[in-house]
Design a protein around this motif. Structure first.
Motif, mmCIF file in Angstrom:
data_model
loop_
_atom_site.group_PDB
_atom_site.id
_atom_site.type_symbol
_atom_site.label_atom_id
_atom_site.label_comp_id
_atom_site.label_asym_id
_atom_site.label_seq_id
_atom_site.Cartn_x
_atom_site.Cartn_y
_atom_site.Cartn_z
ATOM 1 N N ALA B 100 0.835 -1.198 0.000
ATOM 2 C CA ALA B 100 0.000 0.000 0.000
ATOM 3 C C ALA B 100 0.874 1.253 0.000
ATOM 4 O O ALA B 100 0.589 2.232 -0.710
ATOM 5 N N ALA B 101 1.954 1.218 0.787
ATOM 6 C CA ALA B 101 2.867 2.359 0.816
ATOM 7 C C ALA B 101 3.546 2.528 -0.539
ATOM 8 O O ALA B 101 3.811 3.661 -0.974
ATOM 9 N N GLY B 102 3.816 1.407 -1.217
ATOM 10 C CA GLY B 102 4.430 1.477 -2.541
ATOM 11 C C GLY B 102 3.522 2.151 -3.555
ATOM 12 O O GLY B 102 3.968 2.980 -4.353
ATOM 13 N N VAL B 103 2.241 1.820 -3.506
ATOM 14 C CA VAL B 103 1.276 2.482 -4.398
ATOM 15 C C VAL B 103 1.282 3.981 -4.137
ATOM 16 O O VAL B 103 1.293 4.797 -5.059
ATOM 17 N N ARG B 104 1.346 4.318 -2.843
ATOM 18 C CA ARG B 104 1.371 5.735 -2.490
ATOM 19 C C ARG B 104 2.627 6.412 -3.054
ATOM 20 O O ARG B 104 2.568 7.512 -3.596
ATOM 21 N N CYS B 105 3.770 5.713 -2.922
ATOM 22 C CA CYS B 105 5.024 6.266 -3.451
ATOM 23 C C CYS B 105 4.911 6.510 -4.954
ATOM 24 O O CYS B 105 5.355 7.545 -5.459
ATOM 25 N N ALA B 106 4.281 5.555 -5.662
ATOM 26 C CA ALA B 106 4.120 5.738 -7.105
ATOM 27 C C ALA B 106 3.242 6.951 -7.387
ATOM 28 O O ALA B 106 3.500 7.726 -8.305
ATOM 29 N N GLN B 107 2.200 7.107 -6.564
ATOM 30 C CA GLN B 107 1.271 8.210 -6.792
ATOM 31 C C GLN B 107 1.927 9.570 -6.595
ATOM 32 O O GLN B 107 1.600 10.529 -7.295
ATOM 33 N N VAL B 108 2.856 9.648 -5.635
ATOM 34 C CA VAL B 108 3.495 10.942 -5.383
ATOM 35 C C VAL B 108 4.813 11.055 -6.142
ATOM 36 O O VAL B 108 5.514 12.056 -6.008
ATOM 37 N N GLY B 109 5.156 10.035 -6.922
ATOM 38 C CA GLY B 109 6.343 10.123 -7.764
ATOM 39 C C GLY B 109 7.648 9.806 -7.055
ATOM 40 O O GLY B 109 8.716 10.162 -7.524
ATOM 41 N N ASP B 110 7.556 9.110 -5.916
ATOM 42 C CA ASP B 110 8.762 8.752 -5.168
ATOM 43 C C ASP B 110 9.239 7.376 -5.646
ATOM 44 O O ASP B 110 8.876 6.349 -5.079
ATOM 45 N N LEU B 111 10.034 7.364 -6.692
ATOM 46 C CA LEU B 111 10.429 6.104 -7.319
ATOM 47 C C LEU B 111 11.335 5.282 -6.407
ATOM 48 O O LEU B 111 11.261 4.054 -6.373
#
Lengths: 241, 231
Positions: B100-111
């Motif tokens: 879930a945190a990974g999806v969030r990272c993708a959403q905010v552009g934190d590769l």
């Protein structure tokens, strides 16, 4: 909608704005809180299960299975709801996906519910209908490869019986079955599993087994009712687990 | 042939320098990327519905056999170690969080965050299988606590215990095979994240695999109390 299609050639930022109107970014705090809630309920359900075993051993009060099952599955349902709402984001998502999920769960409950109704209450209207439930599944008809192998090697006839009895007979007939070695099975233990549950199972790991009342509700009684015959085992191994 | 054509895919002279997720366009039969995202997500949910129904068959078998042979199932749960089940539950919960945190990272552009979360999830999946294999499957197979015709454990209490082992091995085995598939998917995601394929404007694959992994987690959330806790 046609405006959106038109903007797809425009500046990336404009397009971004037009397209990503409903993608909610779940705050990190929410995700962490979700994890904390899940861990809490996991520990809670384990503690309740241990508490139930402790009460049973300490005060000799056996909490009915139905309560046990209901508590454990309720906690699992709460955990599932939390996962689905926040980790899988159904709370923020297209309601259509929630409908898919809810209808799937209803279908599962339909399967389970009607199977249980049939199994539990089949005999409650017409008593004779209970007979149509065959317990089965004890594998009396199975021929087991290692049993045949042991018979061939040792020349000892092992009667075709329930797999558990065959396994015990095969172990006794096995030349490796020597007193003092781990996994030693005494000859007198043969066929114990069919009728006598009282003694001689010190090697079994299922040490804390208690008489089972199960969740069987009415008419159905498994063949050979063992209720209460194994209380002794329950008290011997208080220290384990 | 030329380096330009391999990069852009169309071989056009004006090469787009933006990363993949920036220049990503939805397939032509979708109105836009959002339309595509929603369609894919719903497709994944329908797939997950079939997954839930697959596992419901095993839950049903568990319920029926438990009603018919309560003793065998009470003994059965005592053969299992709650500690390993608990550790594995926590491992899967943690991995669900990192997805879930990974999806969030993708959403905010934190590769970088996305790659880190995918890696942690991968490690958790492998750890789950390792704990299951080394401490549970291995010893149980050695002792002959196997389903049906393979059963050779000599100290069983109840003649129907092979049925319990049947439910145990099939249910946890199919779950474990889902974990293996999930690990493969996360390796794929990691390789794609490495190529900067995901960003705020395109993270469909992360979301889809994430949903799958959460369902795997949910199945274990039910298997754990059913097999280990209900005595």
């Amino acid at each position: 909608m046609s405006e959106q299609a038109a903007t797809s050639h425009a500046e990336p930022h404009l397009e971004d704005h037009a397209e990503h109107h409903e993608h909610v970014i779940v705050p990190k705090m929410t995700l962490q809180l979700t994890l904390a809630v899940l861990v809490f309920f996991t520990v809670l359900t384990v503690l309740l299960s241990m508490g139930e075993a402790w009460i049973a051993n300490e005060f000799d009060i056996v909490i009915p299975q139905l309560v046990n099952v209901a508590i454990a599955l309720s906690i699992a349902s709460i955990k599932t709801t939390v996962v689905v709402m926040f980790f899988m984001q159904l709370k923020y998502d297209n309601p259509l996906n929630t409908m898919v999920f809810i209808f799937t769960v209803l279908t599962v409950l339909f399967f389970l519910g009607f199977t249980m109704l049939d199994l539990g209450f089949r005999g409650s209207i017409n008593r004779f209908e209970t007979d149509y439930i065959k317990n089965g599944g004890s594998g009396h008809q199975l021929s087991m490869p290692y049993v045949e192998d042991v018979m061939e090697r040792t020349g000892i006839q092992i009667p075709a019986d329930a797999p558990t009895a065959m396994a015990r007979a095969a172990r006794i007939a096995d030349p490796d079955n020597v007193k003092g070695k781990p996994g030693y099975v005494k000859v007198k233990d043969l066929h114990h599993d069919d009728h006598d549950h009282g003694h001689g199972h010190e090697h079994s790991d299922a040490g804390k087994s208690r008489p089972g009342h199960g969740i069987t509700i009415t008419a159905l009684k498994p063949e050979g009712d063992h209720d209460g015959s194994r209380d002794g085992d329950g008290h011997d191994d208080d220290g384990e687990h | 042939m030329s380096t330009i054509s391999t990069d852009s895919g169309h071989g056009g002279p004006a090469q787009d320098e933006r990363p993949y997720h920036e220049q990503y366009h939805a397939a032509h039969h979708f109105r836009n990327r959002d339309h595509e995202f929603d369609a894919v997500k719903m497709g994944v949910w329908l797939f997950l519905a079939t997954e839930i129904l697959l596992f419901s068959g095993m839950f049903c078998a568990y319920a029926v056999f438990r009603m018919l042979h309560p003793e065998a199932f009470i003994n059965g749960s005592h053969y299992l170690d709650v500690e390993y089940g608990l550790i594995n539950t926590l491992v899967l919960l943690l991995s669900s969080y990192t997805v879930a945190a990974g999806v969030r990272c993708a959403q905010v552009g934190d590769l970088r965050g996305l790659k880190r979360n995918i890696l942690i999830t991968l490690v958790c999946g492998v750890a789950f299988l390792a704990i299951k294999g080394i401490f549970e499957y291995g010893p149980k197979a050695m002792q002959g606590k196997l389903p049906g015709v393979f059963f050779s454990y000599p100290n069983a209490h109840d003649p129907n215990e092979p049925l319990w082992w049947g439910v145990y091995w099939v249910a946890t085995g199919i779950h474990a095979s889902h974990v293996i598939v999930g690990i493969g998917l996360f390796i794929w995601l990691y390789l794609r994240a490495n190529k900067k394929h995901f960003g705020p404007r395109h993270y469909t694959a992360v979301e889809g695999v994430g949903l799958y992994w959460h369902i795997v987690d949910i199945v274990w959330i039910f298997l754990f109390p059913m097999l280990y806790l209900i005595h």
